[in-house]
Design a protein around this motif. Structure first.
Motif, PDB file in Angstrom:
ATOM      1  N   UNK A  45      10.712 -47.645  35.856  1.00 33.05           N
ATOM      2  CA  UNK A  45      11.183 -46.560  36.718  1.00 33.05           C
ATOM      3  C   UNK A  45      12.598 -46.847  37.238  1.00 33.05           C
ATOM      4  N   UNK A  46      12.821 -48.060  37.728  1.00 25.74           N
ATOM      5  CA  UNK A  46      14.117 -48.396  38.303  1.00 25.74           C
ATOM      6  C   UNK A  46      15.227 -48.368  37.250  1.00 25.74           C
ATOM      7  N   UNK A  91      15.321 -46.531  34.439  1.00 31.84           N
ATOM      8  CA  UNK A  91      15.612 -45.124  34.125  1.00 31.84           C
ATOM      9  C   UNK A  91      16.370 -44.481  35.285  1.00 31.84           C
ATOM     10  N   UNK A  92      15.965 -44.783  36.509  1.00 32.51           N
ATOM     11  CA  UNK A  92      16.657 -44.273  37.702  1.00 32.51           C
ATOM     12  C   UNK A  92      18.116 -44.715  37.708  1.00 32.51           C
ATOM     13  N   UNK A  93      18.362 -45.975  37.389  1.00 33.31           N
ATOM     14  CA  UNK A  93      19.729 -46.487  37.323  1.00 33.31           C
ATOM     15  C   UNK A  93      20.546 -45.740  36.274  1.00 33.31           C
ATOM     16  N   UNK A  94      19.944 -45.530  35.112  1.00 35.97           N
ATOM     17  CA  UNK A  94      20.650 -44.855  34.023  1.00 35.97           C
ATOM     18  C   UNK A  94      21.026 -43.430  34.423  1.00 35.97           C
ATOM     19  N   UNK A  95      20.081 -42.714  35.013  1.00 34.12           N
ATOM     20  CA  UNK A  95      20.345 -41.333  35.434  1.00 34.12           C
ATOM     21  C   UNK A  95      21.448 -41.294  36.489  1.00 34.12           C
ATOM     22  N   UNK A  96      21.391 -42.191  37.462  1.00 38.88           N
ATOM     23  CA  UNK A  96      22.432 -42.238  38.484  1.00 38.88           C
ATOM     24  C   UNK A  96      23.800 -42.507  37.866  1.00 38.88           C
ATOM     25  N   UNK A  97      23.863 -43.512  36.997  1.00 44.02           N
ATOM     26  CA  UNK A  97      25.146 -43.877  36.396  1.00 44.02           C
ATOM     27  C   UNK A  97      25.747 -42.786  35.533  1.00 44.02           C
ATOM     28  N   UNK A  98      24.897 -41.957  34.930  1.00 41.34           N
ATOM     29  CA  UNK A  98      25.391 -40.896  34.050  1.00 41.34           C
ATOM     30  C   UNK A  98      25.686 -39.589  34.781  1.00 41.34           C
TER      31      UNK A  98
END
Length: 203
Positions: A41-42, A44-51
Motif C-alpha cells: 500500500x505504501x 503504491x501510495x508513494x508512486x501515486x504521490x510522486x506522479x
C-alpha cells in the motif's frame, strides 16, 4: 427380531469426526502478512504521490510532498525490518515449490527488495543533495552532507523516477503471477498471504 451378533457400538472417532487440515498453517505468519500488505500500500501510495504532486496548486502540492517524504522515512524503517523478519522469524514456503518456481520466486523477491532499497537511498540523495531537509510529520531531518552539483542532483532525480516505474512494473508482474497461481493453477499460493479468515478455495 433380535440379532445373535454383538450390538453395534459407536464408530471410532477417526470415522465419525474426520480431521480437517489447519488452513492457517498454510499461510504466512501474521507479521509477514501485515508487513507485506502495508508495504504494498505504501509503495503504491508513494508512486501515486510522486506522479501527481505537480498537478494541484502549491498548498496541496506541499502537503503531498511532505506526505511522500514522511512515508519514505517510514519505509526506511519498515523495509529493513521486514527483510530481517523474512530471513529470521517469518514462515517460509519456498522449499515446497518446484525448482523453477523457487528460482523465479527468490529472484523476484530479491530484485524487489534491492530496488526498493535503492529507491529509498536515491530519495534521500535527491532531497539532501538539493540542500533540502527531509520532513517527517513536520520534523525536519537535515542533510548530513553539503549540497551536491545540480547535474548530480538531476541524475539522482531521474534514477529515482525510473526506479519507481521499474518497481511498480515488477510488482504488477508479481501480483499477476500470484493471481495465475490462485485461479489458473489453483495451488492456493495467493491464499498464503491473505488474512486468516479469508476464503482460500479458488473458484
Amino acid at each position: 427380531m433380535m440379532s445373535d451378533g454383538p450390538l453395534p457400538g459407536p464408530e471410532p472417532a477417526s470415522q465419525t469426526m474426520p480431521t480437517t487440515p489447519q488452513v492457517h498453517a498454510t499461510r504466512y505468519d501474521n507479521p509477514t502478512i501485515i508487513m507485506h500488505w502495508l508495504s504494498a500500500f505504501l509503495i503504491v501510495f508513494q508512486f501515486v504521490l510522486g506522479e501527481t504532486w505537480h498537478w494541484p496548486p502549491r498548498p496541496v502540492h506541499h502537503l503531498m510532498v511532505v506526505a511522500h517524504l514522511t512515508v519514505g522515512v517510514i519505509l526506511t524503517v519498515l523495509i529493513p525490518f521486514r527483510l530481517w523478519w523474512r530471513l529470521t522469524q517469518g514462515r517460509h514456503f519456498t522449499a515446497q515449490l518446484a525448482p523453477l518456481d523457487r528460482f523465479f520466486t527468490v529472484a523476484m523477491e530479491s530484485t524487489l527488495y534491492g530496488l526498493i532499497g535503492v529507491e529509498i537511498v536515491l530519495g534521500y540523495a535527491w532531497r539532501w543533495g538539493a540542500g533540502q531537509a527531509i520532513s517527517f510529520f513536520g520534523l525536519l531531518i537535515h542533510a548530513p552532507f553539503a549540497p551536491l552539483p545540480h547535474e548530480t542532483v538531476l541524475f539522482f532525480k531521474t534514477l529515482h523516477s525510473w526506479t519507481a516505474w521499474l518497481i511498480i512494473g515488477l510488482a504488477c508482474g508479481h501480483a499477476l503471477a500470484a493471481l495465475v497461481h490462485q485461479y489458473v493453477l489453483k495451488d492456493s499460493v495467493l491464499a498464503r498471504m491473505l488474512p486468516r479468515h479469508t476464503p482460500t478455495t479458488a473458484p
